[in-house]
Motif scaffolding. Structure first.
Motif, PDB file in Angstrom:
ATOM      1  N   LYS A  47       8.505 -20.549  16.568  1.00  0.00           N
ATOM      2  CA  LYS A  47       8.772 -20.928  15.170  1.00  0.00           C
ATOM      3  C   LYS A  47       9.850 -20.027  14.606  1.00  0.00           C
ATOM      4  CE  LYS A  47       4.236 -22.315  13.404  1.00  0.00           C
ATOM      5  NZ  LYS A  47       3.209 -21.831  12.493  1.00  0.00           N
ATOM      6  N   ASP A  48      10.434 -20.453  13.489  1.00  0.00           N
ATOM      7  CA  ASP A  48      11.363 -19.566  12.787  1.00  0.00           C
ATOM      8  C   ASP A  48      10.565 -18.379  12.242  1.00  0.00           C
ATOM      9  OD1 ASP A  48      13.320 -21.292  13.425  1.00  0.00           O
ATOM     10  OD2 ASP A  48      13.518 -22.207  11.445  1.00  0.00           O
ATOM     11  N   MET A  49      11.240 -17.233  12.169  1.00  0.00           N
ATOM     12  CA  MET A  49      10.533 -15.980  11.865  1.00  0.00           C
ATOM     13  C   MET A  49      10.821 -15.491  10.454  1.00  0.00           C
ATOM     14  SD  MET A  49       9.131 -15.576  14.799  1.00  0.00           S
ATOM     15  CE  MET A  49       8.457 -13.913  14.721  1.00  0.00           C
ATOM     16  N   LEU A  50       9.805 -14.912   9.841  1.00  0.00           N
ATOM     17  CA  LEU A  50       9.975 -14.281   8.531  1.00  0.00           C
ATOM     18  C   LEU A  50       9.656 -12.788   8.669  1.00  0.00           C
ATOM     19  CD1 LEU A  50      10.443 -14.657   5.450  1.00  0.00           C
ATOM     20  CD2 LEU A  50       7.955 -14.832   5.238  1.00  0.00           C
ATOM     21  N   PHE A  51      10.683 -11.966   8.519  1.00  0.00           N
ATOM     22  CA  PHE A  51      10.490 -10.509   8.618  1.00  0.00           C
ATOM     23  C   PHE A  51      10.023  -9.958   7.271  1.00  0.00           C
ATOM     24  CE2 PHE A  51      12.025  -9.218  12.775  1.00  0.00           C
ATOM     25  CZ  PHE A  51      12.629 -10.385  13.223  1.00  0.00           C
ATOM     26  N   ILE A  52       8.962  -9.181   7.280  1.00  0.00           N
ATOM     27  CA  ILE A  52       8.453  -8.671   5.995  1.00  0.00           C
ATOM     28  C   ILE A  52       8.250  -7.154   5.957  1.00  0.00           C
ATOM     29  CG2 ILE A  52       7.263 -10.841   5.417  1.00  0.00           C
ATOM     30  CD1 ILE A  52       4.612  -9.256   6.126  1.00  0.00           C
ATOM     31  N   SER A  53       8.375  -6.468   7.106  1.00  0.00           N
ATOM     32  CA  SER A  53       7.935  -5.067   7.143  1.00  0.00           C
ATOM     33  C   SER A  53       8.727  -4.150   6.214  1.00  0.00           C
ATOM     34  CB  SER A  53       7.972  -4.519   8.566  1.00  0.00           C
ATOM     35  OG  SER A  53       9.302  -4.352   8.987  1.00  0.00           O
ATOM     36  N   HIS A  54       9.938  -4.600   5.791  1.00  0.00           N
ATOM     37  CA  HIS A  54      10.756  -3.758   4.907  1.00  0.00           C
ATOM     38  C   HIS A  54      10.438  -3.971   3.433  1.00  0.00           C
ATOM     39  CE1 HIS A  54      12.409  -7.739   5.298  1.00  0.00           C
ATOM     40  NE2 HIS A  54      13.034  -7.554   4.152  1.00  0.00           N
ATOM     41  N   LEU A  55       9.577  -4.929   3.096  1.00  0.00           N
ATOM     42  CA  LEU A  55       9.346  -5.252   1.681  1.00  0.00           C
ATOM     43  C   LEU A  55       8.507  -4.172   1.001  1.00  0.00           C
ATOM     44  CD1 LEU A  55       8.665  -9.092   1.968  1.00  0.00           C
ATOM     45  CD2 LEU A  55      10.812  -7.952   1.288  1.00  0.00           C
ATOM     46  N   ALA A  56       9.140  -3.452   0.078  1.00  0.00           N
ATOM     47  CA  ALA A  56       8.482  -2.308  -0.562  1.00  0.00           C
ATOM     48  C   ALA A  56       7.290  -2.735  -1.415  1.00  0.00           C
ATOM     49  CB  ALA A  56       9.491  -1.556  -1.417  1.00  0.00           C
ATOM     50  N   GLU A  57       7.330  -3.992  -1.908  1.00  0.00           N
ATOM     51  CA  GLU A  57       6.230  -4.466  -2.764  1.00  0.00           C
ATOM     52  C   GLU A  57       4.896  -4.498  -2.006  1.00  0.00           C
ATOM     53  OE1 GLU A  57       9.181  -6.022  -2.291  1.00  0.00           O
ATOM     54  OE2 GLU A  57       9.724  -7.250  -4.032  1.00  0.00           O
ATOM     55  N   LEU A  58       4.955  -4.489  -0.677  1.00  0.00           N
ATOM     56  CA  LEU A  58       3.720  -4.543   0.112  1.00  0.00           C
ATOM     57  C   LEU A  58       3.414  -3.186   0.747  1.00  0.00           C
ATOM     58  CD1 LEU A  58       4.152  -7.944   2.033  1.00  0.00           C
ATOM     59  CD2 LEU A  58       3.205  -7.545  -0.221  1.00  0.00           C
ATOM     60  N   ASP A  59       4.089  -2.154   0.276  1.00  0.00           N
ATOM     61  CA  ASP A  59       3.930  -0.830   0.905  1.00  0.00           C
ATOM     62  C   ASP A  59       3.412   0.188  -0.118  1.00  0.00           C
ATOM     63  OD1 ASP A  59       4.039   1.313   2.588  1.00  0.00           O
ATOM     64  OD2 ASP A  59       6.223   1.407   2.721  1.00  0.00           O
ATOM     65  N   PHE A  60       2.109   0.162  -0.357  1.00  0.00           N
ATOM     66  CA  PHE A  60       1.529   1.089  -1.331  1.00  0.00           C
ATOM     67  C   PHE A  60       0.069   1.358  -0.988  1.00  0.00           C
ATOM     68  CE2 PHE A  60       0.823  -3.247  -2.718  1.00  0.00           C
ATOM     69  CZ  PHE A  60      -0.544  -3.249  -2.986  1.00  0.00           C
ATOM     70  N   ILE A  61      -0.407   2.514  -1.381  1.00  0.00           N
ATOM     71  CA  ILE A  61      -1.849   2.793  -1.332  1.00  0.00           C
ATOM     72  C   ILE A  61      -2.233   3.278  -2.723  1.00  0.00           C
ATOM     73  CG2 ILE A  61      -3.710   4.110  -0.252  1.00  0.00           C
ATOM     74  CD1 ILE A  61      -2.121   4.355   2.233  1.00  0.00           C
ATOM     75  N   LYS A  62      -3.160   2.582  -3.353  1.00  0.00           N
ATOM     76  CA  LYS A  62      -3.548   2.913  -4.723  1.00  0.00           C
ATOM     77  C   LYS A  62      -5.048   3.126  -4.790  1.00  0.00           C
ATOM     78  CE  LYS A  62      -2.518  -0.705  -7.051  1.00  0.00           C
ATOM     79  NZ  LYS A  62      -1.851  -1.912  -7.531  1.00  0.00           N
ATOM     80  N   LYS A  63      -5.449   4.123  -5.523  1.00  0.00           N
ATOM     81  CA  LYS A  63      -6.889   4.304  -5.719  1.00  0.00           C
ATOM     82  C   LYS A  63      -7.254   3.773  -7.093  1.00  0.00           C
ATOM     83  CE  LYS A  63     -10.333   7.957  -5.852  1.00  0.00           C
ATOM     84  NZ  LYS A  63     -11.439   7.041  -5.574  1.00  0.00           N
ATOM     85  N   GLU A  64      -8.272   2.927  -7.153  1.00  0.00           N
ATOM     86  CA  GLU A  64      -8.774   2.519  -8.454  1.00  0.00           C
ATOM     87  C   GLU A  64     -10.210   3.008  -8.570  1.00  0.00           C
ATOM     88  OE1 GLU A  64      -7.613  -1.448  -9.515  1.00  0.00           O
ATOM     89  OE2 GLU A  64      -5.555  -0.698  -9.513  1.00  0.00           O
ATOM     90  N   LYS A  65     -10.900   2.569  -9.596  1.00  0.00           N
ATOM     91  CA  LYS A  65     -12.206   3.175  -9.892  1.00  0.00           C
ATOM     92  C   LYS A  65     -13.155   3.186  -8.691  1.00  0.00           C
ATOM     93  CE  LYS A  65     -15.418   3.446 -13.656  1.00  0.00           C
ATOM     94  NZ  LYS A  65     -16.312   2.411 -14.145  1.00  0.00           N
ATOM     95  N   ASN A  66     -13.498   2.020  -8.197  1.00  0.00           N
ATOM     96  CA  ASN A  66     -14.439   1.992  -7.073  1.00  0.00           C
ATOM     97  C   ASN A  66     -13.828   1.396  -5.817  1.00  0.00           C
ATOM     98  OD1 ASN A  66     -16.616   3.030  -8.611  1.00  0.00           O
ATOM     99  ND2 ASN A  66     -16.759   1.027  -9.604  1.00  0.00           N
ATOM    100  N   SER A  67     -12.511   1.369  -5.771  1.00  0.00           N
ATOM    101  CA  SER A  67     -11.890   0.715  -4.622  1.00  0.00           C
ATOM    102  C   SER A  67     -10.540   1.331  -4.294  1.00  0.00           C
ATOM    103  CB  SER A  67     -11.713  -0.776  -4.921  1.00  0.00           C
ATOM    104  OG  SER A  67     -10.913  -0.931  -6.068  1.00  0.00           O
ATOM    105  N   ILE A  68     -10.097   1.035  -3.074  1.00  0.00           N
ATOM    106  CA  ILE A  68      -8.775   1.462  -2.649  1.00  0.00           C
ATOM    107  C   ILE A  68      -7.980   0.222  -2.280  1.00  0.00           C
ATOM    108  CG2 ILE A  68      -7.541   2.853  -0.940  1.00  0.00           C
ATOM    109  CD1 ILE A  68      -9.853   4.700  -1.048  1.00  0.00           C
ATOM    110  N   HIS A  69      -6.760   0.156  -2.773  1.00  0.00           N
ATOM    111  CA  HIS A  69      -5.912  -0.993  -2.494  1.00  0.00           C
ATOM    112  C   HIS A  69      -4.836  -0.564  -1.503  1.00  0.00           C
ATOM    113  CE1 HIS A  69      -7.202  -3.462  -6.118  1.00  0.00           C
ATOM    114  NE2 HIS A  69      -7.919  -2.355  -6.154  1.00  0.00           N
ATOM    115  N   ILE A  70      -4.726  -1.293  -0.404  1.00  0.00           N
ATOM    116  CA  ILE A  70      -3.715  -0.957   0.591  1.00  0.00           C
ATOM    117  C   ILE A  70      -2.800  -2.168   0.787  1.00  0.00           C
ATOM    118  CG2 ILE A  70      -3.288  -0.181   2.959  1.00  0.00           C
ATOM    119  CD1 ILE A  70      -6.060   0.975   3.043  1.00  0.00           C
ATOM    120  N   GLY A  71      -1.503  -1.980   0.586  1.00  0.00           N
ATOM    121  CA  GLY A  71      -0.544  -3.057   0.786  1.00  0.00           C
ATOM    122  C   GLY A  71      -0.506  -3.464   2.253  1.00  0.00           C
ATOM    123  N   ALA A  72      -0.243  -4.750   2.507  1.00  0.00           N
ATOM    124  CA  ALA A  72      -0.296  -5.273   3.876  1.00  0.00           C
ATOM    125  C   ALA A  72       0.697  -4.582   4.806  1.00  0.00           C
ATOM    126  CB  ALA A  72      -0.032  -6.779   3.860  1.00  0.00           C
TER     127      ALA A  72
END
Ligand code: FAD
Ligand code: FES
Ligand code: FES
Lengths: 280, 157
Positions: A47-72
């Motif tokens: 299939k045609d390919m979609l490269f995403i590893s450089h997308l900064a919007e998906l590169d974060f680790i955030k701590k919230e009250k009872n959870s941790i959010h990790i970008g893909a």
């Protein structure tokens, strides 16, 4: 030769997914091996390919009250080294693959690859992880056990991608992660096991268990877990054989070149038994 | 095809290339950097290791589409540094090289480890090198070499 898209922004990636049939590639550590060709030639992507590893919007680790959010897009090594990462997830990552693979491979990739032997999965299951999936016009938040439906199968739609995962941030009185493999680095798990338990006034207040590589899906049985909530530690130990018998039905491994079904089942149940006995 | 911009051993490169091409093939075939070896071609042996943004990555499973704006250093580029000299000498002195096929990858792995942890314990060295296979030495000499390099290179990392 297939076409490749390298979007500048996350929004552009969602747009491309809305308009084309694409295979998403993040770190490529699964896909480049799966579609490997002869050296010097291009991988055999269909299939045609979609490269995403450089997308900064998906590169974060955030701590919230009872959870941790990790970008893909966060690499496995960055998750391993983050101060927000749950102890049990660190334990799984430390013995997963090798530094070179962890520097490329992503959390999103390990989940969407949906291998029954995926090493982050048993831990993500017991930590009640939710997968945040997005398309151009929709967003869904799905519990991991509903997101993965079989080996290499998820409910991700053609126009969607995984944006982030949300992991419960809770500490436990008893927690283990065990991986049985032939060598520590780069070995695919023969069996993996994760479990967490909390005790309140010497009663079991929380009990969660999951197994990897013992069937087509990660095993986590909430009905069985409920049966031990509220029992005392002594009662739990007394129920050990019964609990193992109950889990036995759900542990349906296969014979393959890495191990036999009989061995896998025996060791999986031994790990459970040992864990229950460690709760004192 | 896509335009990809990156630095290779400190030099800025702009090429138009199929983004699914393997970095390993481009390094060897287009740039003649044959110190980067192909062993397994599946990410398991570390012979093809390079530094991408200063950390070890196996170039045989890196598609060109992922390296935009990144810095790639191969064993050829690294060999011009003081750190390399210390590691090379330590490998020689400890007998950590036999056939040499794994050596470029082992040196890249050593640099990636020491850069992140200048005084690793033996256990940490073994973990740092765990993705690199050697069929000759039995590993102990390589582990010792990294320890020696860490001692002699005081202040470099
Ligand atoms: C030598 C070697 C050793 C390994 N050892 C282990 C190990 O010990 N344990 C283990 O669990 N795994 C191991 N792996 C497998 C692999 O490294 C992991 O599964 C890794 O997390 C995959 O991430 P990736 O970004 O490289 O995935 P990719 O190869 O880029 O993608 C994998 C899948 O996920 C999809 N995908 C990726 N990101 C997204 C997204 N954001 N949204 C939607 N779909 C997405 C892709 O379409 C593809 O189907 C190993 C691999 C190699 C080569
Ligand atoms: S050739 Fe790349 S890891 Fe073996
Ligand atoms: S010296 Fe021969 S493979 Fe390592």
């Amino acid at each position: 030769m297939v076409n490749s898209y390298i979007p500048k922004t996350y929004k552009e990636a969602l747009n491309l997914l809305a308009q084309n049939e694409l295979l998403i590639i993040a770190g490529g550590t699964d896909l480049m091996v799966k579609f490997k060709s002869i050296s010097g030639l291009l991988p055999k992507f269909k299939k045609d390919m979609l490269f995403i590893s450089h997308l900064a919007e998906l590169d974060f680790i955030k701590k919230e009250k009872n959870s941790i959010h990790i970008g893909a897009n966060v690499t496995l090594e960055k998750v391993l080294n983050s101060k927000h990462t749950h102890y049990l997830l660190k334990k799984a990552l430390l013995i997963m693959a090798s530094p070179a693979i962890r520097n490329m491979g992503t959390v999103g990739g390990n989940i969407v690859n949906a291998s029954p032997a995926g090493d982050t999965l048993p831990v993500l299951y017991v930590l009640n992880t939710k997968i945040v999936v997005e398309s151009l016009d929709n967003k869904r938040i799905i519990p991991i056990e509903d997101f993965i439906v079989g080996p290499s199968k998820t409910i991700l739609k053609e126009n969607e991608l995984v944006k982030e995962i949300i992991i419960e941030d809770k500490s436990f009185d008893y927690m283990v992660f065990e991986k049985i493999g032939t060598r520590q680095a780069d070995a695919i798990s023969k069996i993996s096991f994760a479990a967490v338990t909390n005790i309140k006034n010497s009663n079991i207040s929380d009990f969660r268990v999951s197994f990897g590589a013992v069937g087509p899906r990660i095993v986590r049985e909430k009905e069985l877990e409920k049966k031990v909530i509220g029992v005392t530690i002594d009662e739990l130990n007394g129920m050990c054989n019964l609990i193992c018998d109950n889990y036995s039905k759900f542990i349906t491994p296969i014979d393959d070149q890495r191990s036999s079904a009989i061995y896998r089942k025996k060791v999986a149940l031994n790990l459970l038994e040992e864990y229950i006995k460690s709760i004192k | 095809m896509a335009k990809i911009k990156f630095t290779l051993n400190g030099k800025e490169i702009n090429i138009t290339i199929d983004p699914t091409a393997r970095l390993l093939d481009i390094l060897r075939d287009q740039y003649g950097l044959v110190g980067v070896k192909e062993g397994c071609g599946e990410g398991e042996c570390g012979a093809c290791a390079v530094l991408i943004n200063e950390v070890i990555i196996n170039s045989c499973i890196v598609p060109m589409g992922t390296i935009n704006n990144k810095s790639i250093v191969t064993i050829e580029g690294f060999s011009e540094t003081k750190r390399y000299e210390v590691i090379r000498k330590a490998f020689e002195d400890e007998g950590a090289v036999q056939c040499g096929f794994c050596t470029p990858g082992m040196i890249i792995a050593s640099e990636s480890l020491l850069n992140n942890n200048p005084h690793p314990t033996e256990e940490e060295i073994r973990i740092g090198l765990s993705g690199n296979l050697c069929r000759c030495t039995g590993y102990n000499m390589i582990v010792k070499a990294v320890k020696t390099a860490s001692k002699r290179g005081e202040g470099l990392w």
